[in-house]
Design a protein around this motif. Structure first.
Motif, PDB file in Angstrom:
ATOM      1  N   PRO A 255      -3.644  -2.575   2.048  1.00 56.85           N
ATOM      2  CA  PRO A 255      -4.745  -3.490   1.739  1.00 56.85           C
ATOM      3  C   PRO A 255      -5.191  -4.310   2.944  1.00 56.85           C
ATOM      4  O   PRO A 255      -6.230  -4.974   2.880  1.00 56.85           O
ATOM      5  CB  PRO A 255      -4.147  -4.386   0.642  1.00 56.85           C
TER       6      PRO A 255
ATOM      7  N   THR B  24      -3.747   1.938  -9.239  1.00 54.66           N
ATOM      8  CA  THR B  24      -3.498   0.608  -8.691  1.00 54.66           C
ATOM      9  C   THR B  24      -4.006  -0.459  -9.647  1.00 54.66           C
ATOM     10  O   THR B  24      -5.144  -0.394 -10.126  1.00 54.66           O
ATOM     11  CB  THR B  24      -4.183   0.450  -7.323  1.00 54.66           C
TER      12      THR B  24
ATOM     13  N   THR C 132      -1.534  -4.875  -2.763  1.00 56.73           N
ATOM     14  CA  THR C 132      -1.810  -3.733  -3.626  1.00 56.73           C
ATOM     15  C   THR C 132      -0.566  -3.350  -4.411  1.00 56.73           C
ATOM     16  O   THR C 132       0.528  -3.259  -3.849  1.00 56.73           O
ATOM     17  CB  THR C 132      -2.284  -2.532  -2.793  1.00 56.73           C
TER      18      THR C 132
ATOM     19  N   GLY D  69       0.807  -1.207   0.000  1.00 55.15           N
ATOM     20  CA  GLY D  69       0.000   0.000   0.000  1.00 55.15           C
ATOM     21  C   GLY D  69       0.841   1.260   0.000  1.00 55.15           C
ATOM     22  O   GLY D  69       1.958   1.286  -0.530  1.00 55.15           O
TER      23      GLY D  69
ATOM     24  N   LEU E 214      -8.905   0.032  -1.597  1.00 52.45           N
ATOM     25  CA  LEU E 214      -7.723  -0.226  -2.420  1.00 52.45           C
ATOM     26  C   LEU E 214      -7.880  -1.508  -3.226  1.00 52.45           C
ATOM     27  O   LEU E 214      -8.364  -2.529  -2.722  1.00 52.45           O
ATOM     28  CB  LEU E 214      -6.478  -0.338  -1.551  1.00 52.45           C
ATOM     29  N   ASP E 215      -7.436  -1.469  -4.481  1.00 47.94           N
ATOM     30  CA  ASP E 215      -7.385  -2.678  -5.298  1.00 47.94           C
ATOM     31  C   ASP E 215      -6.402  -3.677  -4.700  1.00 47.94           C
ATOM     32  O   ASP E 215      -5.394  -3.301  -4.088  1.00 47.94           O
ATOM     33  CB  ASP E 215      -6.930  -2.345  -6.720  1.00 47.94           C
ATOM     34  N   GLU E 216      -6.696  -4.945  -4.932  1.00 48.07           N
ATOM     35  CA  GLU E 216      -5.778  -6.011  -4.536  1.00 48.07           C
ATOM     36  C   GLU E 216      -5.532  -6.875  -5.762  1.00 48.07           C
ATOM     37  O   GLU E 216      -6.431  -7.542  -6.257  1.00 48.07           O
ATOM     38  CB  GLU E 216      -6.364  -6.841  -3.391  1.00 48.07           C
TER      39      GLU E 216
END
Length: 703
Positions: free
Chosen positions: A358, A390, A372, A343, A364-366
């Motif tokens: 994350p 991201t 992330t 992150g 947040l995208d993972e």
């Protein structure tokens, strides 16, 4: 005495129009030569001189033209250093600068064997991996090179040891050891030097060997733990200097005297290696990042102690493989930094403030679970926070992070799963944010891809949320992903690079074009790009150093290149990142083994100088001005559109400056009249005129 001389050189160059500086870690140590007062060290970070009073590291900024050195000798004709590929340089008699005297060997692209550089009289002997070269120190020219000793081809079994004892030269390989009687005084006349049959095979034991288990100084065995590793001695060189003994290894410098051992290994002036990214600080200075997760700042001419970015995690191989550009800094000083998979971290004056990861409950995208990934960040175009792109399993997202750590995600708004670096600007017609994101079909720097142009309403219109963008995707540079971008607001253009191409996009067009002509630019692999206040483009390369591309007559299509390499002062020709400090007029360049900086007056941003919004007044220094101590009087923080006149006490005009003389908002006067005569001591007056303002003052000249 040496430190005084080096200080004097620094003071002299401090007000020069162009000044190089290098910062490196002077390890590993490859060779050592003793003097009456200290030791010379050939290292991977330059040539270092160490004594009880001096500690100086010399690099290409001091004339060396290389930063990795494998040999050093102290002869009657001076101190000579030999680089990794055989470049030979000599230190000046006043210990201020090196001069390269022989560049013939590097063209062969064969490495010197570390530590195997010896001399006898006026002869230098250099062991390369596939040959042994003999050099005349009087002329610093090659006598000849041999590729065989006895029945051994050095190209197959290279030299491993070499030693001179009187008139004998000993050479050892993995297939045997040999000796040859040398006529050192008439080596050029030795017609049989090339004959391998003139070498005699000897027992390997005739070449000296060191005690690998003990460190003994004048009969006393030292047992200090710093001298040993896994039960073996780390000491490879041992020299008595005055009443002290230097004990040196590849990663060790110790000094023994009066019954005490000093560990001098730590080099405090610069401590980072494995660099991959740096970012100029808006208020002046720079922050650099290393692959293993350390950050360091330089905000006043010296480097602060490195700090761990986040719990010991670093970006490691991903840092350079993906050309990560994830450090961004707000004008107020807050900074964002991405740790791969972990992150984003926010800092204030290098103090950690927030962790946006994350592992927290957020948007947040993972890319994979709790992981992330971002290749780029940038400052929000109105300075209200940061933007990041991201990567995701679906489409990438653009995230807005405020200085207080609040997060808003525009999820899945991109055209691809993977995103590269990004840049942003404000549309002056409606305050919309125009965000440019490099799209990719994979994370690598050589991926296929193009450019996404996203138009966002500013979050201030949506309760702090980033949402509802309009997306337009355009082609990149010949189908390749973009690895860096630089916006030139003044000229309404954005410059971009892929790994192999340079292009630009004007604000009123939705297409990327290549310049028609880039005179002087060789084919290169690019790493980074930035634009200076004059609209010139600076690009870093993997092997060719840095290019400055000047726009001829303001044209975007006709560029002329100025090339900077180690011959000019770069620490290393592999430039991994660059960034321009427009406050102080410095371009910073990151290398795997350190940092280079180039001070140029025309790199300063001068638009606010001598205006109502200026945060600095016109300054004159040094006062009093002593021309025999300092080469220039500086009149600073002036408008680049100004004219500067200097008068004597009687009102006679001594000198005038305008145009390129005031580039970067600074005038430098050498105390000479317009006819080239040194002015008399006394009181002098300066007048700075712009179309709307006049600034006057006086100063004293003392001889």
């Amino acid at each position: 005495m040496l430190n005084i001389l080096v200080l004097f050189v620094c003071l002299q160059s401090a007000v020069a129009a162009e000044k190089w500086q290098n910062f490196s870690v002077p390890f590993s140590i490859r060779d050592v030569a003793a003097t009456e007062d200290g030791v010379w060290l050939a290292t991977d970070g330059g040539v270092r001189y160490k004594s009880s009073t001096d500690d100086v590291v010399y690099t290409p900024a001091n004339g060396l033209e290389a930063s990795t050195f494998y040999g050093i000798v102290n002869t009657a004709r001076g101190v000579f250093a030999v680089s990794e590929y055989g470049l030979i340089a000599r230190m000046s008699d006043d210990f201020t600068r090196w001069t390269v005297l022989n560049r013939s060997f590097p063209a062969g692209n064969v490495r010197v064997v570390p530590g195997l550089v010896e001399f006898s009289g006026d002869n230098l002997v250099i062991a390369f991996e596939s040959k042994i070269a003999f050099v005349d120190l009087k002329t610093v020219t090659s006598i000849l090179s041999i590729e065989r000793v006895g029945d051994i081809a050095l190209g197959v079994y290279g030299p491993e040891k070499m030693e001179i004892r009187g008139d004998s030269l000993f050479v050892s390989t993995s297939r045997g050891s040999f000796v040859r009687r040398m006529d050192w005084d008439h080596l050029k006349d030795d017609m049989h030097l090339v004959d391998p049959e003139t070498w005699t095979r000897v027992n390997p034991s005739e070449l000296g060997s060191r005690d690998s288990l003990h460190v003994v100084v004048h009969g006393k065995t030292l047992k200090d733990s710093v001298l040993y590793s896994d039960g073996k001695s780390k000491v490879l060189w041992q020299f008595d200097v005055k009443d002290q003994t230097y004990l040196i290894g590849h990663e060790l410098i110790a000094r023994y005297g009066n019954g005490k051992l000093e560990d001098l290994t730590k080099y405090k002036l610069f401590q980072l290696s494995g660099l991959y990214e740096l970012q100029a600080i808006p208020e002046g200075g720079v922050i650099v990042a290393s692959e293993d997760g350390f950050l360091a700042t330089n905000m006043g001419g010296f480097w602060h102690e490195p700090m761990v970015a986040f719990l010991g995690f670093g970006n490691h191989n991903e840092a350079y493989a993906y050309r990560m550009k994830t450090m961004s800094i707000l004008p107020e000083g807050k900074m964002i930094y991405h740790v791969w998979g972990m992150g984003f971290q926010l800092y204030w004056s290098m103090e950690h403030l927030y962790n946006i990861s994350p592992f927290n409950d957020n948007c947040l995208d993972e890319l994979v679970e709790s992981f992330t990934v971002a290749v780029g960040t940038t400052v929000a175009p109105d300075g209200s926070g940061f933007l990041a792109a991201t990567s995701a399993n679906g489409k990438y997202s653009v995230d807005f992070i405020t200085p207080d750590g609040e997060l808003s995600c525009a999820t899945g708004v991109g055209s691809s799963s993977f995103a590269g670096p990004l840049a942003a600007r404000v549309d002056p017609s409606n305050s919309d944010w125009i965000v440019y994101v490099s799209n990719r079909n994979s994370l690598g720097a050589f991926a296929e891809g193009g450019l996404d142009i996203l138009r966002f309403p500013p979050p201030s219109r949506n309760g702090g949320r980033l949402m509802n963008p309009e997306l337009k995707s355009i082609d990149g540079l010949d189908g390749s992903t973009l690895i860096d971008m630089a916006i030139d607001e003044k000229n309404e253009v954005m410059w971009v690079i892929s790994s192999t191409d340079i292009g630009y996009m004007e604000f009123d067009r939705d297409s990327i074009r290549k310049p028609v002509s880039m005179n002087g630019l060789l084919g290169a692999e690019y790493t980074s790009i930035d634009v200076d206040p004059l609209g010139n483009i600076w690009v870093g390369t993997t092997t060719q150093g840095v290019y400055r591309l000047d726009r001829r007559k303001g044209s975007l299509d006709t560029l002329t290149a100025t090339h900077y390499t180690m011959m000019d002062g770069l620490l290393n020709n592999a430039v991994l990142d660059l960034s321009i400090d427009k406050k102080y007029g410095v371009i910073w360049m990151a290398h795997e083994n350190g940092v280079s900086s180039l001070d140029r007056n025309d790199l300063r941003e001068t638009r606010t100088f001598m205006t109502d919004s200026a945060d600095t007044e016109v300054q004159v220094y040094p006062v009093p001005f002593r021309p025999h101590e300092f080469p220039h009087l500086v009149i600073d923080n002036i408008s680049s559109a100004s004219r500067v006149d200097i008068y004597n006490r009687g009102g006679a005009l001594m000198r005038s400056f305008s145009g390129s003389d005031v580039a970067g908002g600074r005038v430098e006067w050498d105390a000479l009249t317009k006819e080239g005569r040194l002015v008399a001591p006394g009181v002098y007056y300066y007048v700075v005129r712009t179309p709307s303002k006049i600034k006057k003052g006086k100063f004293i000249v003392i001889h």
